[in-house]
Structures are given as structure tokens and as C-alpha cells.
Design a protein around this motif. Structure first.
Motif, PDB file in Angstrom:
ATOM      1  N   ALA A   1       1.118  -1.107  -0.301  1.00  0.00           N
ATOM      2  CA  ALA A   1      -0.004  -0.100   0.042  1.00  0.00           C
ATOM      3  C   ALA A   1       0.940   1.262   0.135  1.00  0.00           C
ATOM      4  N   THR A   2       0.714   2.334  -0.913  1.00  0.00           N
ATOM      5  CA  THR A   2       1.200   3.222  -1.112  1.00  0.00           C
ATOM      6  C   THR A   2       0.341   4.131  -0.900  1.00  0.00           C
ATOM      7  N   ALA A   3      -0.042   5.752   0.608  1.00  0.00           N
ATOM      8  CA  ALA A   3      -0.811   6.445   0.254  1.00  0.00           C
ATOM      9  C   ALA A   3      -0.093   7.818   0.244  1.00  0.00           C
ATOM     10  N   PHE A   4      -0.704   8.513  -1.203  1.00  0.00           N
ATOM     11  CA  PHE A   4      -0.682  10.562  -1.067  1.00  0.00           C
ATOM     12  C   PHE A   4      -1.218  10.728   0.036  1.00  0.00           C
ATOM     13  N   VAL A   5      -0.256  11.790   0.663  1.00  0.00           N
ATOM     14  CA  VAL A   5      -0.638  12.632   2.270  1.00  0.00           C
ATOM     15  C   VAL A   5      -0.555  13.828   1.729  1.00  0.00           C
ATOM     16  N   ARG A   6      -2.074  14.515   2.498  1.00  0.00           N
ATOM     17  CA  ARG A   6      -1.320  15.807   1.759  1.00  0.00           C
ATOM     18  C   ARG A   6      -1.130  16.841   2.549  1.00  0.00           C
ATOM     19  N   GLY A   7      -0.215  17.521   1.876  1.00  0.00           N
ATOM     20  CA  GLY A   7       0.661  18.280   2.904  1.00  0.00           C
ATOM     21  C   GLY A   7       1.748  18.556   3.266  1.00  0.00           C
ATOM     22  N   GLU A   8       2.505  18.849   4.120  1.00  0.00           N
ATOM     23  CA  GLU A   8       3.597  18.858   4.438  1.00  0.00           C
ATOM     24  C   GLU A   8       4.114  17.256   5.758  1.00  0.00           C
ATOM     25  N   ALA A   9       5.118  17.007   5.209  1.00  0.00           N
ATOM     26  CA  ALA A   9       5.399  15.827   6.135  1.00  0.00           C
ATOM     27  C   ALA A   9       5.409  15.936   7.961  1.00  0.00           C
ATOM     28  N   VAL A  10       4.604  15.055   8.356  1.00  0.00           N
ATOM     29  CA  VAL A  10       4.210  15.414   9.334  1.00  0.00           C
ATOM     30  C   VAL A  10       3.838  13.739  10.221  1.00  0.00           C
ATOM     31  N   LYS A  11       3.657  13.840  11.872  1.00  0.00           N
ATOM     32  CA  LYS A  11       3.587  12.513  12.133  1.00  0.00           C
ATOM     33  C   LYS A  11       2.893  12.196  13.331  1.00  0.00           C
ATOM     34  N   ASN A  12       1.928  11.524  12.959  1.00  0.00           N
ATOM     35  CA  ASN A  12       0.947  11.490  14.081  1.00  0.00           C
ATOM     36  C   ASN A  12       0.597   9.764  14.947  1.00  0.00           C
ATOM     37  N   SER A  13      -0.039   9.481  15.918  1.00  0.00           N
ATOM     38  CA  SER A  13      -0.118   8.572  16.192  1.00  0.00           C
ATOM     39  C   SER A  13      -1.355   7.106  15.432  1.00  0.00           C
TER      40      SER A  13
ATOM     41  N   CYS B   1      -0.355   3.698  10.054  1.00  0.00           N
ATOM     42  CA  CYS B   1       0.017   2.445   8.364  1.00  0.00           C
ATOM     43  C   CYS B   1       0.991   2.243   8.532  1.00  0.00           C
ATOM     44  N   GLN B   2       2.214   2.817   8.780  1.00  0.00           N
ATOM     45  CA  GLN B   2       4.021   2.514   8.770  1.00  0.00           C
ATOM     46  C   GLN B   2       3.824   1.040   9.347  1.00  0.00           C
ATOM     47  N   HIS B   3       3.228   1.102  10.557  1.00  0.00           N
ATOM     48  CA  HIS B   3       3.376  -0.121  10.933  1.00  0.00           C
ATOM     49  C   HIS B   3       2.909  -0.728  10.667  1.00  0.00           C
ATOM     50  N   TYR B   4       1.852  -1.160   9.201  1.00  0.00           N
ATOM     51  CA  TYR B   4       1.113  -1.872   8.413  1.00  0.00           C
ATOM     52  C   TYR B   4       2.457  -2.195   6.739  1.00  0.00           C
ATOM     53  N   GLY B   5       3.461  -0.844   7.142  1.00  0.00           N
ATOM     54  CA  GLY B   5       3.526  -1.611   5.899  1.00  0.00           C
ATOM     55  C   GLY B   5       3.160  -0.569   5.575  1.00  0.00           C
ATOM     56  N   MET B   6       2.558   0.810   5.095  1.00  0.00           N
ATOM     57  CA  MET B   6       2.182   1.855   3.705  1.00  0.00           C
ATOM     58  C   MET B   6       3.384   2.343   3.930  1.00  0.00           C
ATOM     59  N   ARG B   7       3.305   2.882   2.831  1.00  0.00           N
ATOM     60  CA  ARG B   7       4.186   3.454   2.528  1.00  0.00           C
ATOM     61  C   ARG B   7       4.187   4.920   2.246  1.00  0.00           C
ATOM     62  N   LEU B   8       4.334   6.089   2.712  1.00  0.00           N
ATOM     63  CA  LEU B   8       3.492   7.402   2.902  1.00  0.00           C
ATOM     64  C   LEU B   8       4.482   8.266   1.625  1.00  0.00           C
ATOM     65  N   LEU B   9       3.688   9.273   1.328  1.00  0.00           N
ATOM     66  CA  LEU B   9       4.489  10.113  -0.208  1.00  0.00           C
ATOM     67  C   LEU B   9       3.343  11.506   0.708  1.00  0.00           C
TER      68      LEU B   9
END
Ligand SMILES: *Cc1c(COP(=O)(O)O)cnc(C)c1O
Length: 287
Positions: free
Chosen positions: A77-89, A94-102
Motif C-alpha cells: 500500500a502507498t498513500a499520498f498524504v496531503r500537506g507537509e510531512a508530519v508524524k502522528n499516531s 499506517c507505517q506499522h502495517y507497512g504502508m508507504r507514505l508520500l
């Protein structure tokens, strides 16, 4: 997966109604996001795709659900995430399940098919899933909520973002020729647009009623009145609701009951569409 999802009878300040607990379907693929992805995943398998590509904001329940569903089904899975890079729970899950975040700037994010083409235009393994999981296949999964109900209700309440879940419910109600009134509570400001969205998938008649005045300022906006209601509702019923979606829907339903616009003797169902991870962002504000 906990299906069919449980039905619970609740008494809140002398209003009696049922809650369909789609929030209990799965801890991470909760509520309507599971319903919306069910037939999408069947389609992915049919087409032998191996990678889900989707879109969402940094607090999107849909991203968490897609990440979890991908992992359950041995898909990338890959996700395009809206806006500047952030970190939250939520993004952590998502990343724990292996999703790639762009992370992509807001102006680029707007054109989703262009983004998909740019990154995945030559990649046969990739499958496009719209923001929030919206689409025709999603409505088929949501229509099944109606099939699971053991009773015919006079009123069903549902929170609306894109309106896809409401479209599916209306489809289910119409196909079964039920007299049920479907009350959609948009959580965005100027939520009347969902009517056009719903019309893409099913015929609209007077069984659908929109309640446009319960957005509390717009998407993910809330005030003390909503937080106090959310806390009271959870204390009395034991059912957790979140400030982005389900608390606004429950608040609208209780107001309509309280003012007599909906007769208290009618049979009423509230659909709990999940979304409880959103509470983690405001835990510190609650007593
Ligand atoms: C995404 C979401 C909705 C909105 O669903 P739509 O089909 O986009 O209208 C409602 N409730 C919860 C909890 C959600 O996560």
C-alpha cells in the motif's frame, strides 16, 4: 472481522434507540471503511493487482483502514498524504502495517489522477483507490448494512463525509422498498454537495433528508458544546463516539428527538461508522 456487526439498544436521557456497532468490526479497519473496501479488495484480486494506492489527510481513518486491509490481504500500500510531512499516531499505525507514505503539497494533492499517473502510470501492479475510499464498489458494501438489520426502522442516522456511505444505505433501503427515512449529517461545512455525490450511485427520493447545520464549523472542527455532549453520551451509554464524525451525528439525532421533529416512539437506528482513532488527538481535552 466481527460480522454481522452487533446491534445495541441504548437509552440516552430517556431517548430509546438502537446503535449498529460497525465500530466493532475491526480495531483498525473500523466501521464504514471496512464496508467501503470490501468489494474494492475483491476487484483488486480479480484484476491480480498487488499494490493499493490511495489518498488522504494526515488524520485519515481511510488511510489506516487501507493500510490494515492491505496487510491482511498480503498487498502493498502507498498513500499520498496531503500537506507537509508530519508524524502522528494514525500515520504511525499506517507505517506499522507497512504502508508507504508520500507527502505532497496541497496544490499537487488536488489532482489525484495526475499524481497516480506520474508515480504509477507504468506500474501494472497498482490499483487506484479514491480519497476516503469513495466510489461505486464502496456503495455496494455499505448497502449490505441494511441487509444485516433484523428490524425495519423508521429512521436511520449516518454521518457523511463524501456521502458514499449514505449513498450505499439509500441504495439498500430503496432496493428493499423500505419506508425508512435516512438522515444524513454532513460533517463538512456546505455539505449539500453530497446530494450530487449520492445521485451518482442511486436514485434520490424523499426518504433522504440532509441535516446541514451540525458541522460545528467544518471538517474536524468542534467546540465545547460538542465535547461536553460527546463525554456525556459516552458516560451514559458506554458507547464511544469521535468529534470528527459520529458525535456530530449523535448530537443531530438527539436534537431532532429533543425538539420533537422526530417522534420519540418511532424506531430509530444510529449507524456507528467507527473512526475512534480520531479521539487520540483530543484525549487531553476530555475529563
Ligand atoms: C470516513 C468516515 C465517515 C464518512 O464516510 P463517507 O462515506 O465518506 O461519507 C463517517 N464516519 C466515520 C467514522 C468515518 O471514518
Amino acid at each position: 472481522m466481527n460480522l454481522p456487526s452487533p446491534l445495541q439498544t441504548v437509552n440516552y436521557r430517556n431517548f430509546l434507540f438502537d446503535i449498529k456497532r460497525d465500530d466493532l468490526i475491526d480495531p483498525h479497519v473500523s466501521g464504514n471503511k471496512w464496508r467501503k473496501l470490501k468489494y474494492v479488495i475483491e476487484d483488486v484480486k480479480r484484476l491480480k493487482k498487488t499494490q493499493l494506492v490511495t489518498f488522504g489527510g494526515a488524520y485519515s481513518n481511510h488511510l489506516v483502514a487501507t493500510a490494515a486491509v492491505a496487510a491482511h490481504n498480503q498487498l502493498c500500500a502507498t498513500a499520498f498524504v496531503r500537506g507537509e510531512a508530519v508524524k502522528n499516531s494514525m500515520l504511525d499505525i499506517c507505517q506499522h502495517y507497512g504502508m508507504r507514505l508520500l507527502f505532497v503539497p496541497r496544490d499537487e494533492y488536488r489532482n489525484k489522477s495526475a499524481l497516480f499517473m506520474r508515480y504509477f502510470g507504468n506500474d501494472d501492479s497498482a490499483y487506484f483507490i479514491d480519497e476516503g475510499g469513495a466510489g461505486g464498489l464502496a456503495t455496494l458494501g455499505c448497502a449490505e448494512i441494511i441487509d444485516e438489520l433484523p428490524n425495519v426502522y423508521d429512521h436511520i442516522f449516518c454521518a457523511a463525509g463524501t456521502g458514499t456511505t449514505v449513498a450505499g444505505l439509500l441504495k439498500g433501503i430503496t432496493e428493499k422498498s423500505l419506508h425508512t427515512k435516512l438522515h444524513a449529517v454532513p460533517v463538512l461545512k456546505n455539505g449539500g454537495f453530497i446530494k450530487e455525490e449520492i445521485a451518482k450511485y442511486t436514485i434520490i427520493d424523499d426518504r433522504l433528508e440532509l441535516h446541514l447545520d451540525y458541522h460545528f464549523g467544518g471538517y474536524a472542527k468542534y467546540n465545547q458544546i460538542l465535547l461536553d455532549f460527546l463525554t456525556d453520551f459516552t458516560h451514559i451509554t458506554g458507547v464511544k463516539v469521535d468529534q470528527v464524525y459520529t458525535a456530530k451525528m449523535c448530537y443531530a439525532a438527539m436534537q431532532l428527538l429533543g425538539t420533537g421533529k422526530i417522534p420519540a416512539n418511532d424506531k430509530i437506528l444510529l449507524l456507528h461508522t467507527g473512526g475512534l482513532l480520531g479521539l487520540t488527538g483530543i484525549q487531553h481535552l476530555l475529563p
